[in-house]
Design a protein around this motif. Structure first.
Motif, PDB file in Angstrom:
ATOM      1  N   ALA A 147       0.829  -1.207   0.000  1.00  0.00           N
ATOM      2  CA  ALA A 147       0.000   0.000   0.000  1.00  0.00           C
ATOM      3  C   ALA A 147       0.864   1.258   0.000  1.00  0.00           C
ATOM      4  CB  ALA A 147      -0.933  -0.017   1.204  1.00  0.00           C
ATOM      5  N   MET A 148       2.005   1.189   0.677  1.00  0.00           N
ATOM      6  CA  MET A 148       2.914   2.337   0.705  1.00  0.00           C
ATOM      7  C   MET A 148       3.448   2.646  -0.686  1.00  0.00           C
ATOM      8  SD  MET A 148       6.608   2.661   2.575  1.00  0.00           S
ATOM      9  CE  MET A 148       7.298   1.590   1.306  1.00  0.00           C
ATOM     10  N   LEU A 149       3.733   1.612  -1.493  1.00  0.00           N
ATOM     11  CA  LEU A 149       4.223   1.832  -2.846  1.00  0.00           C
ATOM     12  C   LEU A 149       3.191   2.574  -3.690  1.00  0.00           C
ATOM     13  CD1 LEU A 149       5.925  -1.609  -3.602  1.00  0.00           C
ATOM     14  CD2 LEU A 149       7.003   0.523  -2.866  1.00  0.00           C
ATOM     15  N   ASP A 150       1.907   2.236  -3.495  1.00  0.00           N
ATOM     16  CA  ASP A 150       0.860   2.924  -4.242  1.00  0.00           C
ATOM     17  C   ASP A 150       0.672   4.355  -3.762  1.00  0.00           C
ATOM     18  OD1 ASP A 150       0.388   0.631  -5.732  1.00  0.00           O
ATOM     19  OD2 ASP A 150      -1.143  -0.118  -4.346  1.00  0.00           O
ATOM     20  N   ALA A 151       0.747   4.550  -2.427  1.00  0.00           N
ATOM     21  CA  ALA A 151       0.468   5.875  -1.867  1.00  0.00           C
ATOM     22  C   ALA A 151       1.650   6.824  -2.001  1.00  0.00           C
ATOM     23  CB  ALA A 151       0.057   5.750  -0.401  1.00  0.00           C
ATOM     24  N   HIS A 152       2.869   6.293  -1.893  1.00  0.00           N
ATOM     25  CA  HIS A 152       4.060   7.148  -1.869  1.00  0.00           C
ATOM     26  C   HIS A 152       4.865   7.070  -3.158  1.00  0.00           C
ATOM     27  CE1 HIS A 152       4.020   7.800   2.641  1.00  0.00           C
ATOM     28  NE2 HIS A 152       3.168   6.798   2.496  1.00  0.00           N
ATOM     29  N   GLY A 153       4.453   6.234  -4.090  1.00  0.00           N
ATOM     30  CA  GLY A 153       5.269   6.028  -5.278  1.00  0.00           C
ATOM     31  C   GLY A 153       5.460   7.270  -6.114  1.00  0.00           C
ATOM     32  N   ALA A 154       4.390   8.018  -6.340  1.00  0.00           N
ATOM     33  CA  ALA A 154       4.476   9.190  -7.214  1.00  0.00           C
ATOM     34  C   ALA A 154       4.320  10.501  -6.463  1.00  0.00           C
ATOM     35  CB  ALA A 154       3.405   9.095  -8.310  1.00  0.00           C
ATOM     36  N   HIS A 155       3.854  10.446  -5.210  1.00  0.00           N
ATOM     37  CA  HIS A 155       3.580  11.679  -4.483  1.00  0.00           C
ATOM     38  C   HIS A 155       3.702  11.416  -2.987  1.00  0.00           C
ATOM     39  CE1 HIS A 155       1.870  15.581  -3.552  1.00  0.00           C
ATOM     40  NE2 HIS A 155       0.966  14.999  -2.784  1.00  0.00           N
ATOM     41  N   ASP A 156       4.223  12.392  -2.256  1.00  0.00           N
ATOM     42  CA  ASP A 156       4.357  12.264  -0.812  1.00  0.00           C
ATOM     43  C   ASP A 156       3.071  12.747  -0.149  1.00  0.00           C
ATOM     44  OD1 ASP A 156       5.100  12.070   1.794  1.00  0.00           O
ATOM     45  OD2 ASP A 156       6.751  13.518   1.703  1.00  0.00           O
ATOM     46  N   PRO A 157       2.282  11.839   0.467  1.00  0.00           N
ATOM     47  CA  PRO A 157       1.021  12.274   1.095  1.00  0.00           C
ATOM     48  C   PRO A 157       1.228  13.215   2.268  1.00  0.00           C
ATOM     49  CG  PRO A 157       1.509   9.988   1.650  1.00  0.00           C
ATOM     50  CD  PRO A 157       2.512  10.397   0.606  1.00  0.00           C
ATOM     51  N   LEU A 158       2.443  13.313   2.777  1.00  0.00           N
ATOM     52  CA  LEU A 158       2.717  14.242   3.872  1.00  0.00           C
ATOM     53  C   LEU A 158       2.446  15.680   3.446  1.00  0.00           C
ATOM     54  CD1 LEU A 158       3.812  14.061   6.828  1.00  0.00           C
ATOM     55  CD2 LEU A 158       6.063  14.600   5.894  1.00  0.00           C
ATOM     56  N   GLN A 159       2.643  15.961   2.161  1.00  0.00           N
ATOM     57  CA  GLN A 159       2.415  17.324   1.665  1.00  0.00           C
ATOM     58  C   GLN A 159       0.939  17.692   1.653  1.00  0.00           C
ATOM     59  OE1 GLN A 159       5.038  19.229   1.159  1.00  0.00           O
ATOM     60  NE2 GLN A 159       6.394  17.496   1.600  1.00  0.00           N
TER      61      GLN A 159
END
Length: 353
Positions: free
Chosen positions: A197-209
Motif C-alpha cells: 500500500a505504501m508503494l501505491d500511496a508514496h510512489g508518485a507523491h508524498d502524502p505528507l504534503q
C-alpha cells in the motif's frame, strides 16, 4: 506569565464523545501517511496528551521522521525541526543573547525549542554537550540563558528520532537524557500488505504534503485537561509502584527505573484508558506500557548482556512474576463522595464506594 501558570492553564475538559472524535481524527490523519502502525500511532498520541516526550528508535528508512512530522502536522501549532549533527551547538537549540547596537543592550534570540512541538532528527548524532541542552526544557518546560529563565509554551513536546547505537557515527544518550523521554518506541518493518500500500500511496507523491491539521494547540490543551480527570484507584497506583520497584531489585538489572518513570507511566496510562473509552485505569494499561515507558531507562548487568537478555525480556519476566492488585477495603480516610458514573462491581472504578 509564570511557568506554573502556563502549565496549568489548559482550559475546560471535553466530553467523552468530543474526546473520542478528536483523537480518532488525529490518528486517522496520521495513518494517511503511516500505514499499518495503528498501535504505534496511538502510543505517540498518548505520550503527547500525557505531557511527555517521545523517542523513536529504529534502523534507517522505516518512517521514524515521517511519524514525527505527521504528528506535528496534524496539530495546528508551532513546530520546529532540529537536525542533530556533530557540529550542532547548545545555543542552536536553546537560543543565544546577541548584542544590539541600536539599543546598546543584549537581546535574546530564541532557539529551536521555543515551539509547541520540537522534532529532533537523529538526536544521537550530536555530541553529549548538545544533547544536554534539552535537559532543562524537557523536564521543567523552561530555558535558562545567561541567568534569565524563559518559559515554554503549552503544549510542549519533543519528538526525537535516533538510530541504534551500533550504527556508525552515533553517541549514546546519557541516562539523564533517556529518563526524560516518556516512552521509546520502534517503528519496525511494515508487513507486506502495508508495504505494498505504501508503494501505491508514496510512489508518485508524498502524502505528507497533503496533510491538513485536524486540531490546534487550544484543543490539545483541552484534551490534556480531559485525561487528567481519569480515575486511578489506589490499588492501581500501588501496582505501578510495585512494578517500578521490582526493576530496582531485579538481579539482571544494574540500574532500575526512576520515580519519574512511575509518574510518567501513570500519566500515560490515563491517556490509554481514555483512548479506549474508559474513565478509569486498569492494571492491563500499566502492563502494556511497561516496555515502552521503562525499557529505555533500565540498564542490564554485564552478566545479563552476555546472556543476551534484553530489557524487554527482563520486564516481561517481572510482569509475569508480579501479582496483580486485589480488591481492598475502602480506607476510612477516603471521604470522597460517590459519583454517579462509578461502578461498584469494578474494583478499579469504586470511586467513593
Amino acid at each position: 506569565m509564570t511557568t506554573q501558570r502556563m502549565y496549568d492553564d489548559l482550559g475546560s475538559p471535553l466530553t467523552a464523545a468530543e474526546f473520542r472524535s478528536i483523537t480518532d481524527a488525529v490518528v486517522g490523519n496520521i495513518e494517511q501517511v503511516i500505514e499499518g502502525k495503528t498501535a504505534t500511532v496511538r502510543l505517540a498520541l498518548a505520550v503527547m496528551l500525557a505531557e511527555g516526550h517521545l523517542l523513536i528508535e529504529d534502523v534507517p528508512g522505516v518512517g521514524k521522521t515521517k511519524l514525527a512530522k505527521a504528528l506535528a502536522r496534524s496539530i495546528d501549532c508551532s513546530v520546529r525541526r532540529i537536525q542533530f549533527t556533530p557540529d550542532l551547538l547548545p545555543s542552536d537549540v536553546t537560543g543565544v543573547s546577541v548584542y544590539n547596537q541600536e539599543s546598546r543592550d543584549f537581546e535574546f534570540k530564541p532557539g529551536a525549542v521555543f515551539a509547541n512541538i520540537v522534532v529532533g532528527d537523529e538526536i544521537n548524532r550530536a555530541s553529549p554537550k548538545t544533547q544536554s541542552a534539552l535537559l532543562e526544557c524537557m523536564e521543567e518546560r523552561q530555558v535558562t540563558v545567561d541567568g534569565v529563565t524563559y518559559p515554554l509554551q503549552t503544549p510542549f513536546m519533543v519528538i526525537a528520532t535516533q538510530n541504534p547505537i551500533e550504527m556508525e557515527g552515533t553517541y549514546p544518550l546519557p541516562e539523564a537524557q533517556r529518563d526524560r523521554f516518556t516512552a521509546r518506541i520502534a517503528m519496525g518493518y511494515p508487513d507486506p500488505a502495508a508495504e505494498l500500500a505504501m508503494l501505491d500511496a508514496h510512489g508518485a507523491h508524498d502524502p505528507l504534503q497533503d496533510m491538513r491539521p485536524v486540531a490546534d494547540a487550544t484543543i490539545v490543551r483541552r484534551l490534556i485537561a480531559t485525561v487528567r480527570d481519569v480515575h486511578v484507584a489506589d490499588m492501581v497506583k500501588q501496582y505501578a509502584v510495585g512494578l517500578v520497584t521490582a526493576t530496582r531489585e531485579a538481579p539482571d538489572l544494574r540500574l532500575g527505573a526512576s520515580p519519574r518513570s512511575t509518574l510518567q507511566m501513570l500519566r500515560t496510562a490515563r491517556v490509554v484508558a481514555a483512548l479506549d473509552g474508559r474513565d478509569y485505569v486498569l492494571p492491563d494499561d500499566l502492563q502494556s506500557l511497561a516496555v515502552p515507558v521503562l525499557a529505555h531507562r533500565i540498564i542490564p548487568t554485564a552478566e545479563a548482556q552476555l546472556a543476551r537478555r534484553t530489557t524487554d525480556q527482563i520486564l516481561a519476566d517481572i510482569i509475569t512474576r508480579l501479582p496483580l492488585p486485589t480488591d481492598r477495603q475502602r480506607s476510612p480516610y477516603d471521604t470522597r463522595q460517590r459519583p454517579q458514573q462509578a461502578n461498584p462491581t469494578n474494583p478499579y472504578d469504586r470511586r467513593g464506594y
